[in-house]
Design an enzyme around this catalytic site. Sequence first.
Site, PDB file in Angstrom:
ATOM      1  CB  SER A  22      42.955  42.303  39.778  1.00  0.00           C
ATOM      2  OG  SER A  22      44.639  42.349  39.294  1.00  0.00           O
ATOM      3  CG  HIS A  47      40.776  41.607  36.008  1.00  0.00           C
ATOM      4  ND1 HIS A  47      40.483  41.615  34.870  1.00  0.00           N
ATOM      5  CD2 HIS A  47      42.606  42.568  35.723  1.00  0.00           C
ATOM      6  CE1 HIS A  47      41.616  42.933  33.479  1.00  0.00           C
ATOM      7  NE2 HIS A  47      42.385  43.032  34.983  1.00  0.00           N
ATOM      8  CG  ASP A  49      46.594  41.983  35.547  1.00  0.00           C
ATOM      9  OD1 ASP A  49      45.337  42.818  34.738  1.00  0.00           O
ATOM     10  OD2 ASP A  49      45.791  42.753  36.837  1.00  0.00           O
ATOM     11  CG  MET A  51      51.746  41.211  33.271  1.00  0.00           C
ATOM     12  SD  MET A  51      51.568  42.421  34.484  1.00  0.00           S
ATOM     13  CE  MET A  51      50.371  43.647  35.705  1.00  0.00           C
ATOM     14  CG  HIS A  81      44.208  42.280  31.162  1.00  0.00           C
ATOM     15  ND1 HIS A  81      44.467  44.048  32.290  1.00  0.00           N
ATOM     16  CD2 HIS A  81      44.855  42.948  30.300  1.00  0.00           C
ATOM     17  CE1 HIS A  81      45.192  44.495  31.178  1.00  0.00           C
ATOM     18  NE2 HIS A  81      45.057  44.136  30.016  1.00  0.00           N
ATOM     19  CG  MET A  83      48.269  43.825  30.297  1.00  0.00           C
ATOM     20  SD  MET A  83      48.550  44.110  32.414  1.00  0.00           S
ATOM     21  CE  MET A  83      47.286  42.504  32.376  1.00  0.00           C
ATOM     22  CG  MET A 154      45.144  49.448  29.296  1.00  0.00           C
ATOM     23  SD  MET A 154      44.486  47.990  31.139  1.00  0.00           S
ATOM     24  CE  MET A 154      45.758  48.311  32.068  1.00  0.00           C
ATOM     25  CG  ASP A 189      43.226  46.677  34.596  1.00  0.00           C
ATOM     26  OD1 ASP A 189      43.025  46.734  36.006  1.00  0.00           O
ATOM     27  OD2 ASP A 189      43.890  45.658  34.342  1.00  0.00           O
ATOM     28  N   GLY A 190      42.756  49.681  36.713  1.00  0.00           N
ATOM     29  CA  GLY A 190      43.797  50.691  36.971  1.00  0.00           C
ATOM     30  C   GLY A 190      43.619  51.802  37.844  1.00  0.00           C
ATOM     31  N   GLY A 191      43.847  51.947  39.020  1.00  0.00           N
ATOM     32  CA  GLY A 191      43.595  52.964  39.920  1.00  0.00           C
ATOM     33  C   GLY A 191      42.517  53.039  40.389  1.00  0.00           C
TER      34      GLY A 191
HETATM   35  C1  DX5 Z   1      47.752  46.120  35.544  1.00  0.00           C
HETATM   36  C2  DX5 Z   1      46.613  45.397  35.838  1.00  0.00           C
HETATM   37  C3  DX5 Z   1      45.580  45.686  36.048  1.00  0.00           C
HETATM   38  C4  DX5 Z   1      46.005  46.013  37.809  1.00  0.00           C
HETATM   39  C5  DX5 Z   1      45.100  46.969  38.770  1.00  0.00           C
HETATM   40  O1  DX5 Z   1      48.879  46.324  34.578  1.00  0.00           O
HETATM   41  O2  DX5 Z   1      46.351  44.637  34.107  1.00  0.00           O
HETATM   42  O3  DX5 Z   1      44.381  44.869  36.076  1.00  0.00           O
HETATM   43  O4  DX5 Z   1      46.464  44.482  38.549  1.00  0.00           O
HETATM   44  O5  DX5 Z   1      45.869  47.172  39.699  1.00  0.00           O
HETATM   45  P1  DX5 Z   1      44.987  48.684  41.043  1.00  0.00           P
HETATM   46  O6  DX5 Z   1      43.803  48.591  41.072  1.00  0.00           O
HETATM   47  O7  DX5 Z   1      45.770  48.291  41.761  1.00  0.00           O
HETATM   48  O8  DX5 Z   1      45.539  49.266  39.376  1.00  0.00           O
HETATM   49 ZN    ZN Z   2      44.090  44.032  34.804  1.00  0.00          ZN
END
Ligand code: DX5
Ligand code: ZN
Length: 231
Positions: A22, A47, A49, A51, A81, A83, A154, A189-191
């Site tokens: 990402s 990827h 992101d 927002m 992605h 959001m 997520m 996606d996430g952590g």
């Molecule tokens: C979160 C995003 C993710 C984010 C992941 O809102 O959609 O794609 O960049 O970041 P990490 O891998 O650090 O959790």
């Molecule tokens: Zn994402």
Amino acid sequence: MPATPAHDVFRKPARTPLIGPSILSADFGRMESDCRFLLDRGADYLHLDVMDGRFVPNLTMGPDMCRWMRHYFPRTALDVHLMVEEPEKFVDPFIQAGATNLTFHVEVHQADAARKLAARIHDAGALAGLAVNPPTSIDAVLQVADAFDVLLIMSVNPGFSGQAFIPDVLEKARRLKPLLRSDQRLEVDGGVSPATAPACRQAGMDTLVSASAIFGKPESERETVMRALRG
Ligand code: DX5
Ligand code: ZN
């Protein structure tokens, strides 16, 4: 339905899991070289992101970033992605900017509208994805999953990189995976890090997004991190 090498990364992957850095955690002043470094060393896709400051409390990037990524990486799968509260507003701008896949959130549309938007994305020449936030039931996804190429679970509440993985979401993957076709991807996606990726893979996730676990490391360690994610 589009059939280019970039689309085939998702529909006919040569290997899984796919690893998608990402770019949210990249150095924005070195975006092209940061991404090229990873793509030369095994990253399968990028990827992006997006927002809007409404669906999530943050602002990030728009179609122009996608256009530059497409310019520098003409054959790379670009996974966008969204959001955002109104994904339909951004379908054409992102596809014209070279997006390979457009994922929007199940939280913003009822089933009929989600199906229609997936069809519109396909007609415009991209793959379509549906994302589900940690507190949202997987049932809404199950109703419409057949219409999508990518199902995105997520594993943090979206908005920021660098948050802790929420293991409860693995149960959603265990339910969804057996229902998917071989041309559908189950993305997380996430952590996602070398510590959490094994559980994701075991739960059936075949497409792993990771920002801070990759970009948070010095460049010399990033290839090793991607290998560890892949397992
Ligand atoms: C979160 C995003 C993710 C984010 C992941 O809102 O959609 O794609 O960049 O970041 P990490 O891998 O650090 O959790
Ligand atoms: Zn994402």
